[in-house]
Design an enzyme around this catalytic site. Structure first.
Site, PDB file in Angstrom:
ATOM      1  N   TYR A  98       0.299  -0.977   0.212  1.00 51.46           N
ATOM      2  CA  TYR A  98      -0.618   0.176  -0.058  1.00 51.46           C
ATOM      3  C   TYR A  98       0.993   1.264  -0.214  1.00 51.46           C
ATOM      4  O   TYR A  98       1.692   1.465   0.170  1.00 51.46           O
ATOM      5  CB  TYR A  98      -0.472   0.126   0.998  1.00 51.46           C
ATOM      6  CG  TYR A  98       0.009   0.163   2.627  1.00 51.46           C
ATOM      7  CD1 TYR A  98       0.607  -1.131   2.824  1.00 51.46           C
ATOM      8  CD2 TYR A  98       0.117   1.400   3.124  1.00 51.46           C
ATOM      9  CE1 TYR A  98       1.160  -0.353   4.373  1.00 51.46           C
ATOM     10  CE2 TYR A  98       0.563   2.309   4.491  1.00 51.46           C
ATOM     11  CZ  TYR A  98       1.556   0.737   4.740  1.00 51.46           C
ATOM     12  OH  TYR A  98       1.561   0.729   6.348  1.00 51.46           O
ATOM     13  N   CYS A  99      -0.217   2.414  -0.538  1.00 51.74           N
ATOM     14  CA  CYS A  99       1.327   3.568  -0.041  1.00 51.74           C
ATOM     15  C   CYS A  99      -0.359   4.763   0.000  1.00 51.74           C
ATOM     16  O   CYS A  99      -1.373   4.206   0.879  1.00 51.74           O
ATOM     17  CB  CYS A  99       1.968   3.926  -0.997  1.00 51.74           C
ATOM     18  SG  CYS A  99       0.447   4.417  -2.935  1.00 51.74           S
ATOM     19  N   ALA A 100      -0.387   5.576  -0.449  1.00 53.18           N
ATOM     20  CA  ALA A 100      -1.364   6.870   0.563  1.00 53.18           C
ATOM     21  C   ALA A 100      -2.204   6.668  -0.536  1.00 53.18           C
ATOM     22  O   ALA A 100      -3.800   5.748  -0.131  1.00 53.18           O
ATOM     23  CB  ALA A 100      -0.686   8.097  -0.395  1.00 53.18           C
TER      24      ALA A 100
END
Lengths: 214, 122
Positions: free
Chosen positions: B77-79
């Site tokens: 995941y990231c933002a």
């Protein structure tokens, strides 16, 4: 000879963005031709335009830092090309920002225009994006100054905001991470940095020689 | 592009609710934070390991991903999962099975769901 140098610089500069994209996203074409998340392809367009904006902005800055004669020999054949390249860079930077916000908006399912508003109290990523936004505003100011060059004698002062734009754009692109940490990006940015340093020192040296002659 | 390439390119998604249920049922769920170190320090999903794409590209066969293959579910995941998607693709290329993305996308959705994040000391 100078034409060959100019051609080499331009060829290397124009090859750098696609090489960087292909090396950091090895299966880019599979990405583009297969089902993906909403906005992901536009995100790649944003990254690609950013790389071209960076390298063309660098060429423009080199042209601006050198004397007109040296700039003509090494980077741009004349002031007309400097103007067109400036507009192209501005367009690419705006396209980079616009496609980034479009990609985020598509992914989020609602307009995410807040990314255009600089803020330094909302975490690292937002701060680094904000530096890019301010850099874009500096480039817009420089373009406006160039448009006003016949009306004002002080236009050059405002035009120098372009250098702040180059610095902020450089910090933005290095600090944002992802593919800018790859070896090809690091080499590219190091060469660009050395090029700017060389252009500045060369110009200063030229001034010193001119003063001695006087 | 072959049919196999197309299948390889697809990263499945799973809802945050299902992920939490899997964790509660005792499945081994590993989160991979694809953001930069500074972003990770500001707040990440508890237990997530920080592995941006450039680190994965530099050391594809290194130890950090060896144990991921044994996990029941790996969630990069990231933002908003732009970088998370790239890391998910890279992990699948390196032979890590069971890679999926959050259907609601990224840590933004995770925090909106009222789930905890933890900070790391620099």
């Amino acid at each position: 000879m100078t034409e060959r140098i100019r051609l080499t610089i331009w060829t290397l500069a124009l090859c750098w963005p696609p090489c960087t994209m292909l090396l950091t996203t090895p299966d880019l074409f599979v990405h583009l031709r297969s089902p993906t998340l909403p906005g992901q392809t536009i995100y790649y367009v944003s990254k690609f335009t950013a790389l071209y904006a960076a390298v063309l902005l660098w060429l423009q800055a080199i042209g601006g830092l050198l004397s007109r004669r040296e700039a003509q020999a090494l980077v741009l054949p004349g002031p007309e090309q400097h103007r067109w390249l400036g507009l192209l860079v501005l367009g690419l930077v705006a396209l980079h920002g616009g496609t980034f916000v479009l990609a985020v908006s598509i992914r989020a399912g609602h307009p995410s225009l807040d990314w255009f508003v600089p803020a330094f109290n909302a975490g690292y990523y937002k701060s680094i994006v904000s530096l890019g936004v301010i850099g874009l505003l500096c480039l817009v100011a420089a373009a406006i100054a160039a448009l006003l060059r016949r009306r004002s004698t002080h236009w050059r002062i405002l035009h120098r905001t372009a250098l702040a734009g180059v610095a902020l754009g450089g910090i933005h692109s290095l600090a944002i991470g992802s593919e800018t940490r790859s070896w090809i990006s690091i080499i590219g940015y190091m060469l660009m940095g050395l090029g700017l340093l060389w252009a500045r020192l060369w110009r200063l040296q030229g001034h010193r020689v001119a003063l001695r002659v006087e | 592009m072959s049919h196999q390439d197309a299948d390889q390119a697809v990263v499945p998604t799973i809802t945050i609710g299902e992920i939490v249920r899997m964790q509660e049922a005792g499945f081994r769920v590993v989160f991979v934070d694809a953001r930069e170190g500074r972003e990770y320090q500001e707040g990440h999903i508890p237990g997530a390991r920080n592995l941006p794409l450039w680190k994965l590209a530099r050391a594809p066969a290194s130890a950090p991903i060896d144990d991921l293959a044994a996990a029941d579910l790996v969630i990069p995941y990231c933002a908003k999962d732009f970088r998370g998607f790239e890391v998910a693709r890279a992990l699948r290329e390196h032979g890590v099975p069971n890679v999926a993305l959050m259907a609601e996308h990224g840590i933004v959705a995770w925090t909106r769901a009222g789930l905890p994040v933890e900070r790391a000391e620099p």
